[in-house]
Design a protein around this motif. Structure first.
Motif, PDB file in Angstrom:
ATOM      1  N   GLY A   1      11.329  13.906 -12.287  1.00 31.88           N
ATOM      2  CA  GLY A   1      10.861  15.278 -12.344  1.00 31.88           C
ATOM      3  C   GLY A   1       9.504  15.448 -13.002  1.00 31.88           C
ATOM      4  N   THR A   2       8.909  14.370 -13.512  1.00 33.14           N
ATOM      5  CA  THR A   2       7.570  14.472 -14.090  1.00 33.14           C
ATOM      6  C   THR A   2       6.560  13.885 -13.121  1.00 33.14           C
ATOM      7  N   ILE A   3       5.323  14.289 -13.286  1.00 31.46           N
ATOM      8  CA  ILE A   3       4.241  13.825 -12.419  1.00 31.46           C
ATOM      9  C   ILE A   3       3.193  13.134 -13.282  1.00 31.46           C
ATOM     10  N   ASN A   4       2.911  11.875 -12.970  1.00 28.86           N
ATOM     11  CA  ASN A   4       1.833  11.144 -13.631  1.00 28.86           C
ATOM     12  C   ASN A   4       0.508  11.602 -13.043  1.00 28.86           C
ATOM     13  N   ILE A   5      -0.378  12.140 -13.842  1.00 30.64           N
ATOM     14  CA  ILE A   5      -1.727  12.433 -13.381  1.00 30.64           C
ATOM     15  C   ILE A   5      -2.519  11.161 -13.639  1.00 30.64           C
ATOM     16  N   SER A   6      -2.757  10.414 -12.577  1.00 31.86           N
ATOM     17  CA  SER A   6      -3.402   9.116 -12.690  1.00 31.86           C
ATOM     18  C   SER A   6      -4.548   9.049 -11.691  1.00 31.86           C
ATOM     19  N   CYS A   7      -5.775   8.915 -12.219  1.00 31.10           N
ATOM     20  CA  CYS A   7      -6.966   8.922 -11.381  1.00 31.10           C
ATOM     21  C   CYS A   7      -7.801   7.670 -11.607  1.00 31.10           C
ATOM     22  N   TYR A   8      -8.404   7.177 -10.550  1.00 30.03           N
ATOM     23  CA  TYR A   8      -9.386   6.110 -10.679  1.00 30.03           C
ATOM     24  C   TYR A   8     -10.727   6.795 -10.894  1.00 30.03           C
ATOM     25  N   ARG A   9     -11.405   6.482 -11.980  1.00 32.43           N
ATOM     26  CA  ARG A   9     -12.665   7.135 -12.324  1.00 32.43           C
ATOM     27  C   ARG A   9     -13.898   6.333 -11.945  1.00 32.43           C
ATOM     28  N   GLY A  10     -13.784   5.047 -11.754  1.00 30.88           N
ATOM     29  CA  GLY A  10     -14.970   4.249 -11.465  1.00 30.88           C
ATOM     30  C   GLY A  10     -15.748   3.975 -12.735  1.00 30.88           C
ATOM     31  N   ILE A  11     -16.990   3.591 -12.572  1.00 28.89           N
ATOM     32  CA  ILE A  11     -17.777   3.167 -13.728  1.00 28.89           C
ATOM     33  C   ILE A  11     -18.591   4.285 -14.357  1.00 28.89           C
ATOM     34  N   ALA A  12     -18.705   5.402 -13.696  1.00 25.28           N
ATOM     35  CA  ALA A  12     -19.553   6.493 -14.197  1.00 25.28           C
ATOM     36  C   ALA A  12     -18.707   7.667 -14.671  1.00 25.28           C
ATOM     37  N   ARG A  13     -19.309   8.525 -15.480  1.00 19.62           N
ATOM     38  CA  ARG A  13     -18.621   9.736 -15.917  1.00 19.62           C
ATOM     39  C   ARG A  13     -18.774  10.863 -14.903  1.00 19.62           C
TER      40      ARG A  13
ATOM     41  N   VAL B   1     -18.149  12.250 -10.882  1.00 16.10           N
ATOM     42  CA  VAL B   1     -16.985  12.167 -10.003  1.00 16.10           C
ATOM     43  C   VAL B   1     -17.298  11.469  -8.679  1.00 16.10           C
ATOM     44  N   ALA B   2     -18.258  10.586  -8.664  1.00 19.50           N
ATOM     45  CA  ALA B   2     -18.688   9.918  -7.439  1.00 19.50           C
ATOM     46  C   ALA B   2     -17.585   9.083  -6.794  1.00 19.50           C
ATOM     47  N   TRP B   3     -16.794   8.361  -7.563  1.00 16.01           N
ATOM     48  CA  TRP B   3     -15.782   7.450  -7.030  1.00 16.01           C
ATOM     49  C   TRP B   3     -14.365   7.948  -7.264  1.00 16.01           C
ATOM     50  N   ASP B   4     -14.186   9.055  -7.898  1.00 13.92           N
ATOM     51  CA  ASP B   4     -12.874   9.500  -8.358  1.00 13.92           C
ATOM     52  C   ASP B   4     -11.912   9.752  -7.205  1.00 13.92           C
ATOM     53  N   ARG B   5     -10.680   9.294  -7.421  1.00 12.15           N
ATOM     54  CA  ARG B   5      -9.616   9.520  -6.444  1.00 12.15           C
ATOM     55  C   ARG B   5      -8.272   9.342  -7.146  1.00 12.15           C
ATOM     56  N   PRO B   6      -7.213   9.917  -6.577  1.00  8.64           N
ATOM     57  CA  PRO B   6      -5.901   9.757  -7.210  1.00  8.64           C
ATOM     58  C   PRO B   6      -5.357   8.345  -7.012  1.00  8.64           C
ATOM     59  N   ASN B   7      -4.720   7.811  -8.046  1.00  6.69           N
ATOM     60  CA  ASN B   7      -4.018   6.537  -7.902  1.00  6.69           C
ATOM     61  C   ASN B   7      -2.724   6.781  -7.139  1.00  6.69           C
ATOM     62  N   ALA B   8      -2.181   5.722  -6.582  1.00  5.54           N
ATOM     63  CA  ALA B   8      -0.978   5.832  -5.745  1.00  5.54           C
ATOM     64  C   ALA B   8       0.193   6.477  -6.486  1.00  5.54           C
ATOM     65  N   VAL B   9       0.352   6.168  -7.759  1.00  2.75           N
ATOM     66  CA  VAL B   9       1.486   6.720  -8.513  1.00  2.75           C
ATOM     67  C   VAL B   9       1.411   8.246  -8.583  1.00  2.75           C
ATOM     68  N   PHE B  10       0.198   8.797  -8.670  1.00  3.85           N
ATOM     69  CA  PHE B  10       0.015  10.253  -8.703  1.00  3.85           C
ATOM     70  C   PHE B  10       0.471  10.864  -7.377  1.00  3.85           C
ATOM     71  N   VAL B  11       0.009  10.300  -6.275  1.00  2.00           N
ATOM     72  CA  VAL B  11       0.383  10.810  -4.950  1.00  2.00           C
ATOM     73  C   VAL B  11       1.886  10.642  -4.728  1.00  2.00           C
ATOM     74  N   GLU B  12       2.441   9.494  -5.114  1.00  3.61           N
ATOM     75  CA  GLU B  12       3.873   9.252  -4.937  1.00  3.61           C
ATOM     76  C   GLU B  12       4.721  10.230  -5.756  1.00  3.61           C
ATOM     77  N   ASP B  13       4.286  10.550  -6.966  1.00  2.00           N
ATOM     78  CA  ASP B  13       5.025  11.522  -7.776  1.00  2.00           C
ATOM     79  C   ASP B  13       4.998  12.909  -7.144  1.00  2.00           C
ATOM     80  N   LEU B  14       3.865  13.282  -6.548  1.00  2.00           N
ATOM     81  CA  LEU B  14       3.779  14.574  -5.863  1.00  2.00           C
ATOM     82  C   LEU B  14       4.678  14.598  -4.627  1.00  2.00           C
ATOM     83  N   ILE B  15       4.779  13.469  -3.935  1.00  2.00           N
ATOM     84  CA  ILE B  15       5.676  13.381  -2.779  1.00  2.00           C
ATOM     85  C   ILE B  15       7.127  13.525  -3.238  1.00  2.00           C
TER      86      ILE B  15
END
Length: 110
Positions: free
Chosen positions: A37-49, A51-65
């Protein structure tokens, strides 16, 4: 020769980009590591601060599913949370953004 040089250059840039996040300790959460019942907010940030490379990690998408969203909806919500420039380094803002999105667009089922 030109193509080979370009591929070598891109490969050289990809290695540091992939390892920089782990050097900072930003490892993704393991699947099924959160209570039901909880959702991990897990994002890949890349090397910069930025948002050029940012995207959700699989665990975040799977928890939303698991929460009830289809893959497309879950990925869109994950992208929205992870690519919010105000959320970089501000986990409270990321959580509030996710909660707002869940209220505005509740899961409709699959």
């Amino acid at each position: 020769m030109k193509t080979t040089l370009m591929v070598a250059l891109l490969a050289g840039l990809a290695i540091p980009a992939g390892t920089a996040a782990f050097a900072r300790g930003d490892t993704p959460s393991k699947p099924d590591s959160s209570p039901k019942g909880t959702i991990n907010i897990s994002c890949y940030r890349g090397i910069a601060r930025t948002v050029a490379w940012d995207r959700p990690n699989a665990v975040f998408v799977e928890d939303l599913i698991k929460y009830g969203y289809g893959f497309k909806e879950a990925h869109i919500i994950g992208e929205r949370v992870c690519r919010d420039e105000w959320g970089v380094g501000d986990h409270g803002h990321m959580k509030e953004t996710l909660l707002r999105l869940l209220r505005e667009s509740p899961p409709t089922g699959r």
